[in-house]
Scaffold this motif. Structure first.
Motif, PDB file in Angstrom:
ATOM      1  N   GLY A 259       0.857  -1.282   0.205  1.00 28.51           N
ATOM      2  CA  GLY A 259      -0.018   0.046   0.094  1.00 28.51           C
ATOM      3  C   GLY A 259       0.776   1.008  -0.062  1.00 28.51           C
ATOM      4  O   GLY A 259       0.445   2.263  -0.560  1.00 28.51           O
ATOM      5  N   ARG A 260       1.920   1.342   0.791  1.00 30.08           N
ATOM      6  CA  ARG A 260       2.834   2.410   0.796  1.00 30.08           C
ATOM      7  C   ARG A 260       3.298   2.524  -0.747  1.00 30.08           C
ATOM      8  O   ARG A 260       3.764   3.778  -1.020  1.00 30.08           O
ATOM      9  CB  ARG A 260       3.928   2.237   2.019  1.00 30.08           C
ATOM     10  N   GLU A 261       3.693   1.506  -1.151  1.00 26.79           N
ATOM     11  CA  GLU A 261       4.281   1.588  -2.617  1.00 26.79           C
ATOM     12  C   GLU A 261       3.416   2.096  -3.578  1.00 26.79           C
ATOM     13  O   GLU A 261       3.741   2.998  -4.634  1.00 26.79           O
ATOM     14  CB  GLU A 261       4.930  -0.045  -3.040  1.00 26.79           C
ATOM     15  N   ALA A 262       2.023   1.476  -3.490  1.00 23.94           N
ATOM     16  CA  ALA A 262       1.176   2.194  -4.312  1.00 23.94           C
ATOM     17  C   ALA A 262       0.812   3.688  -4.264  1.00 23.94           C
ATOM     18  O   ALA A 262       0.685   4.412  -5.152  1.00 23.94           O
ATOM     19  CB  ALA A 262      -0.357   1.518  -4.063  1.00 23.94           C
ATOM     20  N   LEU A 263       0.945   4.149  -2.900  1.00 21.66           N
ATOM     21  CA  LEU A 263       0.744   5.383  -2.533  1.00 21.66           C
ATOM     22  C   LEU A 263       1.787   6.234  -3.474  1.00 21.66           C
ATOM     23  O   LEU A 263       1.619   7.223  -4.083  1.00 21.66           O
ATOM     24  CB  LEU A 263       0.636   5.789  -1.174  1.00 21.66           C
ATOM     25  N   ARG A 264       3.038   5.849  -3.151  1.00 21.94           N
ATOM     26  CA  ARG A 264       4.188   6.547  -4.103  1.00 21.94           C
ATOM     27  C   ARG A 264       4.027   6.582  -5.585  1.00 21.94           C
ATOM     28  O   ARG A 264       4.194   7.631  -6.232  1.00 21.94           O
ATOM     29  CB  ARG A 264       5.416   5.649  -3.587  1.00 21.94           C
ATOM     30  N   ARG A 265       3.713   5.262  -5.890  1.00 27.32           N
ATOM     31  CA  ARG A 265       3.625   5.197  -7.586  1.00 27.32           C
ATOM     32  C   ARG A 265       2.358   6.242  -7.907  1.00 27.32           C
ATOM     33  O   ARG A 265       2.407   6.799  -9.082  1.00 27.32           O
ATOM     34  CB  ARG A 265       3.563   3.784  -7.971  1.00 27.32           C
ATOM     35  N   MET A 266       1.340   6.194  -7.217  1.00 27.61           N
ATOM     36  CA  MET A 266       0.101   6.894  -7.717  1.00 27.61           C
ATOM     37  C   MET A 266       0.557   8.589  -7.568  1.00 27.61           C
ATOM     38  O   MET A 266       0.205   9.020  -8.636  1.00 27.61           O
ATOM     39  CB  MET A 266      -0.891   6.751  -6.515  1.00 27.61           C
ATOM     40  N   GLU A 267       1.274   8.888  -6.602  1.00 26.20           N
ATOM     41  CA  GLU A 267       1.621  10.356  -6.707  1.00 26.20           C
ATOM     42  C   GLU A 267       2.647  10.544  -7.915  1.00 26.20           C
ATOM     43  O   GLU A 267       2.381  11.826  -8.510  1.00 26.20           O
ATOM     44  CB  GLU A 267       2.519  10.607  -5.259  1.00 26.20           C
ATOM     45  N   GLU A 268       3.568   9.576  -8.023  1.00 26.89           N
ATOM     46  CA  GLU A 268       4.427   9.784  -9.416  1.00 26.89           C
ATOM     47  C   GLU A 268       3.754   9.846 -10.613  1.00 26.89           C
ATOM     48  O   GLU A 268       3.898  10.542 -11.416  1.00 26.89           O
ATOM     49  CB  GLU A 268       5.240   8.604  -9.509  1.00 26.89           C
ATOM     50  N   GLU A 269       2.390   9.084 -10.656  1.00 30.23           N
ATOM     51  CA  GLU A 269       1.728   9.280 -11.896  1.00 30.23           C
ATOM     52  C   GLU A 269       0.270  10.387 -11.805  1.00 30.23           C
ATOM     53  O   GLU A 269      -0.353  10.571 -12.728  1.00 30.23           O
ATOM     54  CB  GLU A 269       0.903   7.794 -12.013  1.00 30.23           C
ATOM     55  N   ARG A 270       0.510  11.070 -10.724  1.00 29.95           N
ATOM     56  CA  ARG A 270      -0.503  12.126 -10.441  1.00 29.95           C
ATOM     57  C   ARG A 270      -2.217  11.584 -10.556  1.00 29.95           C
ATOM     58  O   ARG A 270      -2.805  12.181 -11.005  1.00 29.95           O
ATOM     59  CB  ARG A 270      -0.114  12.960 -11.483  1.00 29.95           C
TER      60      ARG A 270
END
Length: 341
Positions: free
Chosen positions: A181-192
């Motif tokens: 989940g923490r990785e998903a949050l990081r990736r979502m922010e990268e993708e806007r």
């Protein structure tokens, strides 16, 4: 006067997709049978023979009428789906939505970025925005964050009600985000891809507040100080979203508006108490709409999209034109244009 609407959450696209659910996909999630939704006390059955233009849904093009309207269509993934099944459900719902938008292209415009919303409204078409509720498919393959974003995903939440592979909902108050989940949050922010914190439990919310570097939203959550349901936001959570520049969508579901909707159906006045409370917290630029159409039993005064003109009249009388414009669509459109893909 008709104020433009930007509604942050409905389940209409998923209810549409449940009407022709592939048998193997339904079986993988323990569903009751082909075309029926999972057994859940707060999930209504889809209306029969409905589509996005007309029929039995709470939200259709015919019910929207001439009101300028941007709609977030959630792919709702029930907690019964394992991550691989969730990925298949996202594909199924997305394809069903694609077909329906093409079928009714005179009324709808499927937008793939925030920049497409305002032009669709200017053309007099309903701007269809893709979102995910309970993005557990990202635990199947984290690269799906990028793939979904490329397909037009603008917002996603990490959980529904139960403990999940990314985060936990309000039925699991002691668990925080998982490593995935923490990785998903990081990736979502990268993708806007905008993070939606509706349904997160309080522990997960606090962890998101520590980790998130971009503003986030609660797409369909009310004020816990007004209605004590733990799906609603505390004042501190609302203030966190406010101070980050996020938005909060007013949920029409009766059980999130008043503590005991069975005793007496809630009214416009009950919904107004949530708005008034948020205004008292300095939320003039935070207020938005998050109807939860086709996923709830709504307040009768706004039971379906065709009630919106009268609802806006009541809002204008109670709160004035400026607050009504901001609440109905202005705040959400400004937020997505600033922080969305």
């Amino acid at each position: 006067m008709s104020y433009p609407v930007f509604d942050l959450h409905c389940d209409t696209a998923t209810m549409l997709a449940f009407q022709n659910m592939p048998a193997e996909l339904a079986a993988s999630a323990g569903m009751l049978g082909q075309g029926e939704p999972p057994a859940a006390p707060d999930l209504p059955k889809p209306p029969v023979a409905a589509d996005l233009a007309a029929g039995g849904f709470q939200l259709t093009a015919n019910k929207i009428g001439a009101t300028p309207w941007a709609q977030c269509f959630a792919c709702f993934i029930p907690d019964s789906f394992e991550p691989a099944g969730a990925a298949a459900l996202w594909e199924h719902v997305s394809c069903c939505l694609d077909r329906e938008l093409a079928r009714h292209g005179d009324r709808f415009s499927g937008v793939r970025s925030a920049a497409g919303i305002r032009p669709a409204l200017a053309e007099g078409r309903i701007a269809a925005v893709r979102t995910i509720e309970n993005a557990r498919l990202f635990a199947h393959d984290i690269e799906l964050v990028h793939a979904c974003a490329e397909r037009g995903l603008l917002m996603a939440s990490l959980s529904w009600n139960a403990p999940g592979p990314l985060a936990s909902g309000h039925d699991a108050p002691e668990r925080g985000l998982t490593a995935t989940g923490r990785e998903a949050l990081r990736r979502m922010e990268e993708e806007r891809v905008i993070l939606d914190v509706s349904h997160l439990n309080d522990v997960c919310f606090d962890e998101v507040a520590r980790l998130a570097e971009r503003p986030f939203v609660a797409s369909h959550s009310n004020a816990r100080a007004v209605c004590g349901h733990k799906r609603n936001l505390t004042d501190a959570q609302f203030a966190e979203i406010r101070d980050r520049g996020g938005i909060v969508g007013l949920n029409y579901a009766d059980l999130f508006v008043v503590d005991d909707p069975a005793a007496m159906p809630p009214t416009f006045d009950d919904l107004s108490r949530h708005i008034e409370h948020w205004l008292d917290l300095g939320g003039e630029r935070v207020l938005a709409l998050g109807s939860d159409f086709d996923g709830c039993d709504p307040v009768p005064d706004i039971a379906s999209a065709d009630k919106m003109p009268a609802f806006q009249e009541h809002l204008e009388q109670r709160f004035g034109a400026e607050v009504t414009e901001a609440l109905c669509g202005g705040n959400a459109l400004a937020f997505f244009e600033r922080f969305g893909r």
